[in-house]
Write a protein that holds these residues in place. Structure first.
Motif, PDB file in Angstrom:
ATOM      1  N   VAL A  80     -10.727 -43.427   5.127  1.00 14.19           N
ATOM      2  CA  VAL A  80     -11.184 -44.630   4.431  1.00 14.19           C
ATOM      3  C   VAL A  80     -12.252 -45.343   5.248  1.00 14.19           C
ATOM      4  CG1 VAL A  80     -10.470 -46.947   3.709  1.00 14.19           C
ATOM      5  CG2 VAL A  80      -9.074 -44.958   3.088  1.00 14.19           C
ATOM      6  N   GLU A  81     -11.953 -45.585   6.506  1.00 13.77           N
ATOM      7  CA  GLU A  81     -12.847 -46.387   7.350  1.00 13.77           C
ATOM      8  C   GLU A  81     -14.154 -45.668   7.681  1.00 13.77           C
ATOM      9  OE1 GLU A  81      -9.432 -49.106   9.536  1.00 13.77           O
ATOM     10  OE2 GLU A  81     -10.289 -47.410  10.631  1.00 13.77           O
ATOM     11  N   HIS A  82     -14.111 -44.344   7.775  1.00 12.26           N
ATOM     12  CA  HIS A  82     -15.323 -43.566   8.059  1.00 12.26           C
ATOM     13  C   HIS A  82     -16.108 -43.239   6.792  1.00 12.26           C
ATOM     14  CE1 HIS A  82     -13.474 -42.989  11.998  1.00 12.26           C
ATOM     15  NE2 HIS A  82     -14.574 -42.402  12.421  1.00 12.26           N
ATOM     16  N   LYS A  83     -15.559 -43.649   5.642  1.00 12.88           N
ATOM     17  CA  LYS A  83     -16.192 -43.282   4.366  1.00 12.88           C
ATOM     18  C   LYS A  83     -16.450 -41.774   4.324  1.00 12.88           C
ATOM     19  CE  LYS A  83     -18.354 -47.822   3.618  1.00 12.88           C
ATOM     20  NZ  LYS A  83     -17.752 -48.478   4.796  1.00 12.88           N
ATOM     21  N   ALA A  84     -15.409 -41.042   4.708  1.00 16.70           N
ATOM     22  CA  ALA A  84     -15.511 -39.585   4.842  1.00 16.70           C
ATOM     23  C   ALA A  84     -15.808 -38.928   3.498  1.00 16.70           C
ATOM     24  CB  ALA A  84     -14.210 -39.032   5.422  1.00 16.70           C
ATOM     25  N   ARG A  85     -16.498 -37.797   3.573  1.00 14.58           N
ATOM     26  CA  ARG A  85     -16.804 -37.022   2.372  1.00 14.58           C
ATOM     27  C   ARG A  85     -16.546 -35.550   2.666  1.00 14.58           C
ATOM     28  NH1 ARG A  85     -19.136 -40.683  -0.922  1.00 14.58           N
ATOM     29  NH2 ARG A  85     -20.089 -42.497   0.098  1.00 14.58           N
ATOM     30  N   GLY A  86     -16.050 -34.837   1.667  1.00 13.86           N
ATOM     31  CA  GLY A  86     -15.744 -33.421   1.857  1.00 13.86           C
ATOM     32  C   GLY A  86     -14.251 -33.181   1.989  1.00 13.86           C
ATOM     33  N   VAL A  87     -13.895 -31.960   2.358  1.00 17.57           N
ATOM     34  CA  VAL A  87     -12.496 -31.540   2.467  1.00 17.57           C
ATOM     35  C   VAL A  87     -12.060 -31.594   3.925  1.00 17.57           C
ATOM     36  CG1 VAL A  87     -10.850 -29.675   2.034  1.00 17.57           C
ATOM     37  CG2 VAL A  87     -12.778 -30.021   0.481  1.00 17.57           C
ATOM     38  N   PHE A  88     -10.863 -32.139   4.148  1.00 18.10           N
ATOM     39  CA  PHE A  88     -10.290 -32.204   5.489  1.00 18.10           C
ATOM     40  C   PHE A  88      -8.845 -31.695   5.443  1.00 18.10           C
ATOM     41  CE2 PHE A  88     -13.621 -35.312   5.342  1.00 18.10           C
ATOM     42  CZ  PHE A  88     -14.222 -35.273   6.593  1.00 18.10           C
ATOM     43  N   ALA A  89      -8.506 -30.791   6.344  1.00 18.88           N
ATOM     44  CA  ALA A  89      -7.128 -30.330   6.478  1.00 18.88           C
ATOM     45  C   ALA A  89      -6.378 -31.297   7.388  1.00 18.88           C
ATOM     46  CB  ALA A  89      -7.084 -28.919   7.053  1.00 18.88           C
ATOM     47  N   ILE A  90      -5.391 -31.978   6.825  1.00 17.75           N
ATOM     48  CA  ILE A  90      -4.625 -32.974   7.583  1.00 17.75           C
ATOM     49  C   ILE A  90      -3.272 -32.332   7.937  1.00 17.75           C
ATOM     50  CG2 ILE A  90      -3.710 -35.318   7.576  1.00 17.75           C
ATOM     51  CD1 ILE A  90      -6.806 -35.054   7.439  1.00 17.75           C
ATOM     52  N   VAL A  91      -3.294 -31.608   9.031  1.00 14.77           N
ATOM     53  CA  VAL A  91      -2.143 -30.831   9.477  1.00 14.77           C
ATOM     54  C   VAL A  91      -2.029 -30.975  10.993  1.00 14.77           C
ATOM     55  CG1 VAL A  91      -2.370 -29.165   7.594  1.00 14.77           C
ATOM     56  CG2 VAL A  91      -3.561 -28.737   9.745  1.00 14.77           C
ATOM     57  N   ASP A  92      -0.904 -30.534  11.534  1.00 17.89           N
ATOM     58  CA  ASP A  92      -0.767 -30.646  12.991  1.00 17.89           C
ATOM     59  C   ASP A  92      -1.455 -29.473  13.696  1.00 17.89           C
ATOM     60  OD1 ASP A  92       1.021 -28.480  13.118  1.00 17.89           O
ATOM     61  OD2 ASP A  92       2.811 -29.745  13.292  1.00 17.89           O
ATOM     62  N   ASP A  93      -1.284 -29.407  15.005  1.00 17.24           N
ATOM     63  CA  ASP A  93      -2.021 -28.438  15.817  1.00 17.24           C
ATOM     64  C   ASP A  93      -1.432 -27.030  15.789  1.00 17.24           C
ATOM     65  OD1 ASP A  93      -3.566 -30.578  16.610  1.00 17.24           O
ATOM     66  OD2 ASP A  93      -2.748 -30.710  18.647  1.00 17.24           O
ATOM     67  N   GLU A  94      -0.255 -26.863  15.190  1.00 15.17           N
ATOM     68  CA  GLU A  94       0.456 -25.600  15.372  1.00 15.17           C
ATOM     69  C   GLU A  94       0.929 -24.979  14.052  1.00 15.17           C
ATOM     70  OE1 GLU A  94       4.065 -23.612  18.003  1.00 15.17           O
ATOM     71  OE2 GLU A  94       3.788 -25.781  18.047  1.00 15.17           O
ATOM     72  N   PRO A  95       0.022 -24.396  13.277  1.00 15.83           N
ATOM     73  CA  PRO A  95       0.495 -23.606  12.140  1.00 15.83           C
ATOM     74  C   PRO A  95       1.385 -22.489  12.668  1.00 15.83           C
ATOM     75  CG  PRO A  95      -1.850 -23.210  12.554  1.00 15.83           C
ATOM     76  CD  PRO A  95      -1.436 -24.322  13.458  1.00 15.83           C
ATOM     77  N   ALA A  96       2.473 -22.221  11.973  1.00 18.83           N
ATOM     78  CA  ALA A  96       3.461 -21.308  12.546  1.00 18.83           C
ATOM     79  C   ALA A  96       4.172 -20.512  11.456  1.00 18.83           C
ATOM     80  CB  ALA A  96       4.485 -22.088  13.363  1.00 18.83           C
ATOM     81  N   PRO A  97       4.673 -19.325  11.808  1.00 17.72           N
ATOM     82  CA  PRO A  97       5.409 -18.515  10.840  1.00 17.72           C
ATOM     83  C   PRO A  97       6.812 -19.070  10.595  1.00 17.72           C
ATOM     84  CG  PRO A  97       5.392 -17.429  12.972  1.00 17.72           C
ATOM     85  CD  PRO A  97       4.498 -18.637  13.101  1.00 17.72           C
ATOM     86  N   ALA A  98       7.342 -18.761   9.427  1.00 19.86           N
ATOM     87  CA  ALA A  98       8.684 -19.225   9.061  1.00 19.86           C
ATOM     88  C   ALA A  98       9.731 -18.750  10.067  1.00 19.86           C
ATOM     89  CB  ALA A  98       9.031 -18.740   7.657  1.00 19.86           C
ATOM     90  N   ALA A  99       9.518 -17.583  10.643  1.00 21.00           N
ATOM     91  CA  ALA A  99      10.481 -17.049  11.607  1.00 21.00           C
ATOM     92  C   ALA A  99      10.583 -17.919  12.855  1.00 21.00           C
ATOM     93  CB  ALA A  99      10.094 -15.626  12.001  1.00 21.00           C
ATOM     94  N   GLU A 100       9.594 -18.801  13.083  1.00 21.67           N
ATOM     95  CA  GLU A 100       9.648 -19.719  14.230  1.00 21.67           C
ATOM     96  C   GLU A 100      10.119 -21.106  13.825  1.00 21.67           C
ATOM     97  OE1 GLU A 100       6.177 -19.917  16.683  1.00 21.67           O
ATOM     98  OE2 GLU A 100       5.926 -17.739  16.748  1.00 21.67           O
ATOM     99  N   TRP A 101       9.471 -21.702  12.790  1.00 26.88           N
ATOM    100  CA  TRP A 101       9.789 -23.106  12.500  1.00 26.88           C
ATOM    101  C   TRP A 101      11.153 -23.294  11.840  1.00 26.88           C
ATOM    102  CZ3 TRP A 101      10.822 -24.372   7.557  1.00 26.88           C
ATOM    103  CH2 TRP A 101      10.187 -23.681   6.516  1.00 26.88           C
ATOM    104  N   LEU A 102      11.577 -22.333  11.027  1.00 22.67           N
ATOM    105  CA  LEU A 102      12.829 -22.526  10.309  1.00 22.67           C
ATOM    106  C   LEU A 102      14.051 -22.506  11.234  1.00 22.67           C
ATOM    107  CD1 LEU A 102      14.355 -23.003   7.726  1.00 22.67           C
ATOM    108  CD2 LEU A 102      14.032 -20.596   7.115  1.00 22.67           C
ATOM    109  N   PRO A 103      14.196 -21.517  12.141  1.00 25.54           N
ATOM    110  CA  PRO A 103      15.330 -21.580  13.080  1.00 25.54           C
ATOM    111  C   PRO A 103      15.288 -22.815  13.983  1.00 25.54           C
ATOM    112  CG  PRO A 103      14.406 -19.373  13.012  1.00 25.54           C
ATOM    113  CD  PRO A 103      13.456 -20.258  12.265  1.00 25.54           C
ATOM    114  N   TYR A 104      14.066 -23.243  14.364  1.00 28.30           N
ATOM    115  CA  TYR A 104      13.964 -24.435  15.212  1.00 28.30           C
ATOM    116  C   TYR A 104      14.400 -25.680  14.456  1.00 28.30           C
ATOM    117  CZ  TYR A 104      12.035 -27.874  18.446  1.00 28.30           C
ATOM    118  OH  TYR A 104      11.893 -28.933  19.311  1.00 28.30           O
TER     119      TYR A 104
END
Length: 310
Positions: free
Chosen positions: A223-247
């Protein structure tokens, strides 16, 4: 600035509205019923009842608030609106949200044009639904997967509508990862505690997560930067289900998830769940961090899951 948050009473709106107010913005936030207006006022906003599927209602809200920016956060996936989460029948579960992402987006954009609103920010989705080709981590240059022939196909078409319409209008599209945080954790961990959320196949499908507070801070920056375009708002660690689900199960004090083959999971959970767990593609947040100066409170779901469930 004067900010109109359409869908301000949702789980993300409740984290974002106070942050906008704290940073000095004048916020009008919408809800679908008068029962939620007290909540919005406690958050520091002026509350307005608005039906996102009715052009006149949307036009009245925009005319009254005279915003400098509209933030489109309208969904209908809460239990009150859509019932329990149901990925097997995602077309039915997301039916209301799909209308808000198509008809609702068009109504908001039409009202923005009619009343001279110069900026528009809209919610999109980018967790496990990156295009299923090439590497497991996608950027904003990559499209979402159409999920052709699955129950997710109408939802992916609605997401493409949001993105195409908002980009054509010169606005910003925020592809949020899978939300977790206040108001979302019970629905997330209940099936895990009941051992109803197994790892499917090898669990090699990737997913990107985002804590609601980090999603809110990124949105305020857009909002404040008056951003334009597409931005992925995700954390630093995309991960496979075999890792995040047991954790996640460990953080929730649950037993380790079972593993089931894809052929067994498909008739029980549906094609979409199997695709997510075995072929999902996550997203990179590099653009949002660089262009918005965004710093995450929870750079990894590992920290965030533990903090929410400790």
């Amino acid at each position: 600035m004067r900010v109109l948050v359409a869908g301000g009473s949702g789980v993300l709106g409740r984290r974002m509205v106070p942050l906008l107010v704290e940073r000095g913005h004048q916020v009008t936030a919408t809800a679908t019923s008068a029962a939620k207006l007290d909540l919005l006022e406690r958050l520091g906003a002026e509350g307005v009842v608005m039906d996102g599927l009715e052009p006149a209602s949307v036009g009245d809200a925009v005319a009254a608030s005279r915003p400098d920016v509209i933030v489109h956060q309208m969904t209908a996936i809460s239990v009150a609106h859509a019932g329990k989460a149901d990925m097997k029948h995602m077309d039915r579960w997301f039916a209301g949200t799909n209308r808000l992402r198509t008809e609702g987006t068009d109504h908001l954009l039409a009202a923005a044009e009619a009343h001279g609103v110069p900026h528009f920010v809209a919610q999109s989705y980018g967790a496990w639904n990156g295009i299923r080709e090439g590497g497991r981590v996608k950027t904003e240059q990559d499209p979402v997967d159409p999920m052709t022939g699955t129950a997710a196909e109408p939802g992916m078409a609605a997401i493409r509508h949001v993105e195409d319409a908002v980009l054509k209008a010169g606005g910003a599209v925020l592809r949020y990862g899978w939300f977790y945080g206040p108001g979302t954790m019970d629905d997330l961990v209940e099936p895990i505690r009941k051992r109803q959320f197994p790892v499917v196949g090898g669990g090699g499908g990737y997913c990107s997560w985002i804590h609601l507070d980090d999603a809110a801070s990124a949105t305020v920056l857009a909002v404040e930067h008056k951003a334009r375009g597409v931005f992925a708002i995700v954390d630093d660690e995309p991960a496979p289900a075999a890792e995040w689900l047991p954790y996640l199960a460990e953080c929730a004090g649950a037993k380790r998830p079972m593993r089931v083959p894809a052929w067994l999971a498909r008739p029980l959970a549906g094609d979409v769940a199997v695709l997510m767990m075995t072929e999902g593609r996550g997203f990179s947040n590099a653009r949002a961090k660089k262009e918005l100066g965004w710093e995450l409170r929870y750079p990894s779901w590992r920290e965030g899951f533990k903090a929410e469930l400790s």
